[in-house]
Design an enzyme around this catalytic site. Structure first.
Site, PDB file in Angstrom:
ATOM      1  N   ASP A  11       0.527  -0.428   0.008  1.00 31.06           N
ATOM      2  CA  ASP A  11      -0.161  -0.115   0.038  1.00 31.06           C
ATOM      3  C   ASP A  11       1.040   1.597  -0.086  1.00 31.06           C
ATOM      4  O   ASP A  11       1.936   0.552   0.170  1.00 31.06           O
ATOM      5  CB  ASP A  11      -0.852  -0.194   1.708  1.00 31.06           C
ATOM      6  CG  ASP A  11      -1.866   0.983   0.938  1.00 31.06           C
ATOM      7  OD1 ASP A  11      -2.070   1.556   0.233  1.00 31.06           O
ATOM      8  OD2 ASP A  11      -2.369   1.812   2.701  1.00 31.06           O
ATOM      9  N   SER A  12       0.544   2.700  -0.418  1.00 30.85           N
ATOM     10  CA  SER A  12       0.783   3.581  -0.035  1.00 30.85           C
ATOM     11  C   SER A  12       1.651   3.833   0.980  1.00 30.85           C
ATOM     12  O   SER A  12       2.758   4.469   2.194  1.00 30.85           O
ATOM     13  CB  SER A  12       0.541   4.928  -0.334  1.00 30.85           C
ATOM     14  OG  SER A  12      -0.606   4.677  -0.018  1.00 30.85           O
ATOM     15  N   CYS A  75      -4.509  -1.908  -1.765  1.00 29.84           N
ATOM     16  CA  CYS A  75      -4.922  -0.034  -1.856  1.00 29.84           C
ATOM     17  C   CYS A  75      -5.483  -0.233  -2.981  1.00 29.84           C
ATOM     18  O   CYS A  75      -5.089  -0.970  -4.214  1.00 29.84           O
ATOM     19  CB  CYS A  75      -3.308   0.075  -2.449  1.00 29.84           C
ATOM     20  SG  CYS A  75      -3.819   2.293  -2.800  1.00 29.84           S
ATOM     21  N   GLU A 153      -4.046   7.697   8.492  1.00 26.40           N
ATOM     22  CA  GLU A 153      -2.207   7.038   8.962  1.00 26.40           C
ATOM     23  C   GLU A 153      -2.704   8.398  10.402  1.00 26.40           C
ATOM     24  O   GLU A 153      -1.320   7.612  11.328  1.00 26.40           O
ATOM     25  CB  GLU A 153      -1.926   8.190   8.417  1.00 26.40           C
ATOM     26  CG  GLU A 153      -0.936   7.487   6.671  1.00 26.40           C
ATOM     27  CD  GLU A 153      -0.784   6.350   6.849  1.00 26.40           C
ATOM     28  OE1 GLU A 153       0.713   6.966   7.078  1.00 26.40           O
ATOM     29  OE2 GLU A 153      -0.746   5.715   5.847  1.00 26.40           O
ATOM     30  N   CYS A 189     -11.027   2.830   0.028  1.00 28.03           N
ATOM     31  CA  CYS A 189      -9.530   3.125  -0.217  1.00 28.03           C
ATOM     32  C   CYS A 189      -9.177   1.897   1.456  1.00 28.03           C
ATOM     33  O   CYS A 189      -9.848   2.134   2.290  1.00 28.03           O
ATOM     34  CB  CYS A 189      -9.778   4.303   0.260  1.00 28.03           C
ATOM     35  SG  CYS A 189      -7.839   4.582   1.496  1.00 28.03           S
ATOM     36  N   HIS A 191      -7.382   2.801   3.396  1.00 26.47           N
ATOM     37  CA  HIS A 191      -6.845   3.038   4.695  1.00 26.47           C
ATOM     38  C   HIS A 191      -8.402   3.134   5.696  1.00 26.47           C
ATOM     39  O   HIS A 191      -8.643   3.416   6.702  1.00 26.47           O
ATOM     40  CB  HIS A 191      -6.500   4.781   4.922  1.00 26.47           C
ATOM     41  CG  HIS A 191      -5.077   4.426   4.770  1.00 26.47           C
ATOM     42  ND1 HIS A 191      -4.516   4.613   2.982  1.00 26.47           N
ATOM     43  CD2 HIS A 191      -3.791   5.079   5.785  1.00 26.47           C
ATOM     44  CE1 HIS A 191      -3.040   4.575   3.579  1.00 26.47           C
ATOM     45  NE2 HIS A 191      -2.730   4.962   4.648  1.00 26.47           N
TER      46      HIS A 191
HETATM   47  N1  DGL Z   1      -4.907   3.015   0.807  1.00 25.80           N
HETATM   48  C1  DGL Z   1      -4.769   3.616  -0.272  1.00 25.80           C
HETATM   49  C2  DGL Z   1      -6.420   3.624  -1.509  1.00 25.80           C
HETATM   50  O1  DGL Z   1      -6.482   2.251  -0.796  1.00 25.80           O
HETATM   51  C3  DGL Z   1      -4.830   4.787  -0.760  1.00 25.80           C
HETATM   52  C4  DGL Z   1      -4.321   6.239   0.698  1.00 25.80           C
HETATM   53  C5  DGL Z   1      -3.266   7.269  -0.460  1.00 25.80           C
HETATM   54  O2  DGL Z   1      -1.712   7.408  -0.412  1.00 25.80           O
HETATM   55  O3  DGL Z   1      -4.113   8.040  -0.917  1.00 25.80           O
HETATM   56  O4  DGL Z   1      -6.823   3.773  -2.029  1.00 25.80           O
END
Ligand code: DGL
Length: 265
Positions: A11-12, A75, A153, A189, A191
């Site tokens: 993931d990012s 992600c 985060e 997402c 996150h």
């Molecule tokens: N967690 C990521 C997603 O599922 C991206 C979050 C990001 O870096 O903007 O899209």
């Protein structure tokens, strides 16, 4: 001899932990490498070209370094843009993460569903396609939020925000025409499941939040059915692509999922 090759989650940032957790419940013995592209974070405000250029190359480096038996792109942004390119470039199974529009449409009674993702994800044709295929009789409202990625985060660093911050994000969906009729929201997402309880509380009325984590975990367990695992539970590795003081603050959250080694790529 047990096979010590890990499952590699990508993931990012820390969002992919919401996919790792249900996978670990099904495969507690699996060796894990969790890769966060901290040098490229956040993805959601990047262009398609940037993500398409970055993700396959980085996963190629990670695959060379860690020899995973399977990769999970945990992600939505990277998956909806770069999954075919990653699969074409790598000779190993790659599981992607796509918005859980199908389960949301199955649950919705009002036939109005919300898709909460990054700005990059919610504008993808892939999302149009999912909506057409699985939610043709629903109104599908979308909202992209970089703020919610940052809130997740921060929470994993131990910083809790006020309810107002979550209410402001949800207003992006609920204040749209027909938004008051939304009864299911897709956390599109990875996150966002990390703050699902905060979103539920901030919604102020019953709204169900769904995400793809459990489904991905089942898919991974199915693909690795019958695998022979070494005895290394609790010795997982988190690898970051760029140095950042915030990484030290993430150590407790990483350790809760057995990611006790923290490295830079
Ligand atoms: N967690 C990521 C997603 O599922 C991206 C979050 C990001 O870096 O903007 O899209």
């Amino acid at each position: 001899m047990p096979d010590s090759r890990p499952i590699l989650f990508f993931d990012s940032g820390v969002g992919g932990l919401s996919v790792l957790a249900p996978t670990q419940r099904l495969l507690p013995q699996a060796p894990i490498v969790y890769a966060a592209d901290s040098a490229g974070y956040p993805y959601g405000t990047r262009s398609e070209a940037e993500i398409a250029g970055r993700v396959p190359a980085l996963l190629g480096r990670l695959a060379e370094r860690y020899h995973p038996r399977l990769i999970v792109i945990a992600c939505n942004t990277a998956s909806t843009i770069a999954l075919p390119a990653v699969r074409a470039a790598l000779d190993l199974p790659v599981v992607g993460t796509v918005p859980a529009i199908k389960p949301a449409a199955e649950l919705s009674r009002t036939r109005v569903i919300g898709v909460l993702g990054t700005e990059a994800t919610v504008r993808q044709p892939y999302v149009d396609d999912l909506a057409t295929r699985f939610a043709a009789d629903c109104r599908v409202l979308r909202h992209g939020s970089a703020a919610l990625v940052a809130l997740a985060e921060a929470r994993l660093r131990g910083e809790e925000a006020e309810d107002d911050a979550y209410r402001a994000v949800l207003a992006g969906l609920l204040d749209q025409p027909d938004g008051e009729r939304i009864d299911v929201i897709v956390n599109a997402c990875t996150h966002f499941p990390l703050v699902a309880d905060r979103l539920e509380a901030a919604a102020g009325r019953p709204v169900q939040f769904v995400d793809g984590g459990e489904g991905i975990a089942r898919r991974v367990a199915h693909l690795l059915d019958g695998a022979d695992w070494p005895d290394v539970a609790g010795e997982g590795t988190a690898v970051f692509t760029g140095a950042d003081p915030a990484i030290a603050l993430l150590r407790p959250a990483l350790a809760r999922l057995g990611l006790t080694q923290v490295k830079l790529l």
